[in-house]
Design an enzyme around this catalytic site. Structure first.
Site, short mmCIF file in Angstrom:
data_model
loop_
_atom_site.label_atom_id
_atom_site.label_comp_id
_atom_site.label_asym_id
_atom_site.label_seq_id
_atom_site.Cartn_x
_atom_site.Cartn_y
_atom_site.Cartn_z
N ASP A 125 1.04 5.34 19.77
CA ASP A 125 -0.01 5.89 20.64
C ASP A 125 0.03 5.39 22.07
O ASP A 125 -0.93 5.57 22.81
CB ASP A 125 -1.38 5.58 20.04
CG ASP A 125 -1.67 4.09 19.97
OD1 ASP A 125 -0.73 3.29 20.13
OD2 ASP A 125 -2.85 3.72 19.75
N GLU A 126 1.15 4.79 22.49
CA GLU A 126 1.17 4.17 23.82
C GLU A 126 2.57 4.22 24.40
O GLU A 126 3.56 4.06 23.68
CB GLU A 126 0.71 2.72 23.70
CG GLU A 126 0.63 1.97 25.01
CD GLU A 126 0.14 0.54 24.81
OE1 GLU A 126 -0.07 -0.14 25.83
OE2 GLU A 126 -0.05 0.12 23.66
#
Length: 401
Positions: A125-126
């Site tokens: 998610d990053e």
């Protein structure tokens, strides 16, 4: 990405938006339960009252993420779900849909690469992005490009993200947390004293609970107080590498480049059980979980194009003690059956009398599946240490796996 695992779940159940929701726990098939009990209505019309609540959760699972309405009650990632139930009993709880999470992760990263190709993957998610050379990337200090990325990701996935723009990775990471959700924060070097130094030291990625507790004992609570410490003092208390890093970090220094490709050392899958499982009493359940972990690791390897030749297992007992064992094989593989068979050999070298709370499988010594190493003839495997089992360990291993 903002509350990524929860946001993915809300794409499936949009009627839960605005409600406290936590993602985590065990392997309960909530989708199957809802489909069975509410087969007569579309999925997005299932009432919120039909979903399981955190107050009814029993087990040792931890929260992967929580929606912002749940976070207002003090619920957060990595918190035990039983503890969270005391803070926000009315929260709805759903398990992680890993397949969908990975699919949308690949989708939003493809959007970013299409705009700013120098991207470093930092997990599901990053990401870090270096847009120094992106045409127009410097307009309004990077805000124009950040807005374009947010808009493009939302159009592709329906999800929001928060972006920090700064001279280096350290400051960009801190900036990305300052204006969630769906925020953009521009951080310049001259903002250090005003915006970074007041932050608690634990907010910095790299200062964990133990280091934070030690800093607290030494009277250092904020990044600014850390910046006031000399490099020599920090090295004395935290060692050469960690002390020097803390000093540089407190002054906003970070020379790490954005690395577009980094080869993984290993891939693993593990699961913590809802209740302690025993090698004899629960052998069928453990065997099924063991097979599933091996198959998931194999799928990860195949999807990402890697093979490995060191297979390992990880056990955590009911007393929280952990045991790991590795077993090398002659050829590189991403085959689930071979991974399972080899992991079973490693498992024979650990005692299995005590109940288990966690089981994991790891494949290491990775190379690209199309590399010369992977295509080379098999080499003799490193022999495993001779097992010294307790009286019933081999029998338990054989009966289970």
């Amino acid at each position: 990405m903002d509350a990524f695992f929860a946001s993915v779940a809300l794409l499936r159940y949009p009627q839960l938006k605005g409600l406290p929701l936590v993602i985590g726990g065990g392997r309960r098939r909530v989708d199957e339960m809802l489909a069975r009990d509410w087969a007569h209505v579309p999925r997005h019309e299932i009432p919120a009252e039909a979903f399981p609540l955190l107050r009814d959760y029993v087990g040792r699972g931890v929260i992967t993420t929580a929606t912002y309405p749940a976070r207002q009650f003090g619920v957060g990632s990595a918190m035990g779900m039983m503890k969270a139930a005391k803070l926000c009993p009315q929260a709805i709880t759903l398990p992680v849909d890993f397949d969908e999470v990975r699919r949308i992760s690949r989708q939003f990263k493809a959007v970013i690469v299409g705009i700013a190709p120098v991207m470093q993957d930092r997990g599901v998610d990053e990401v870090y992005i270096d847009f120094t050379d992106v045409p127009g990337g410097q307009r309004e200090g990077g805000r124009v490009l950040a807005r374009l990325i947010q808009k493009s990701i939302f159009e592709a996935t329906g999800l929001t993200c928060s972006i920090g723009v700064a001279p280096n990775k350290l400051l960009a990471k801190l900036a990305s947390e300052m204006n969630k959700p769906n925020g953009i924060t521009i951080l310049y070097e001259h903002d250090l004293q005003q915006k970074i130094w007041p932050l608690p030291a634990r907010k910095v990625n790299g200062i964990g609970p133990k280091a934070d507790a030690k800093l607290e004992r030494l009277g250092v609570r904020t990044v600014g107080e850390l910046a006031a410490c000399s490099r020599e003092w920090l090295v004395t208390h935290f060692g050469k590498a960690s002390g020097a890093w803390m000093h540089d970090m407190a002054w906003g220094r970070d020379e790490r480049p954005v690395v577009t490709e980094s080869e993984p050392v290993s891939m693993s899958r593990e699961t913590t059980f809802e209740r302690d499982l025993h090698a004899v009493r629960d052998r069928a359940e453990l065997g099924a979980i063991f097979t599933d972990l091996c198959e998931r690791v194999a799928e990860d390897l195949q999807r990402k194009g890697y093979v490995g030749r060191t297979i390992g297992i990880k056990l955590r007992y009911d007393d929280f003690k952990t045991a790991t064992r590795d077993q090398s094989i002659a050829q590189y593989t991403a085959d689930a059956k071979l991974i399972r068979r080899t992991a079973g050999l490693a498992l024979k070298r650990v005692p299995l009398e005590k109940p288990l709370r966690l089981l994991g499988v790891r494949v290491g010594s990775l190379v690209r599946a199309d590399s010369p190493e992977a295509q080379a003839p098999a080499v003799p495997a490193r022999p495993a240490p001779r097992a010294q089992p307790t009286r019933d360990a081999d029998a338990l291993t054989g009966s289970l796996f």
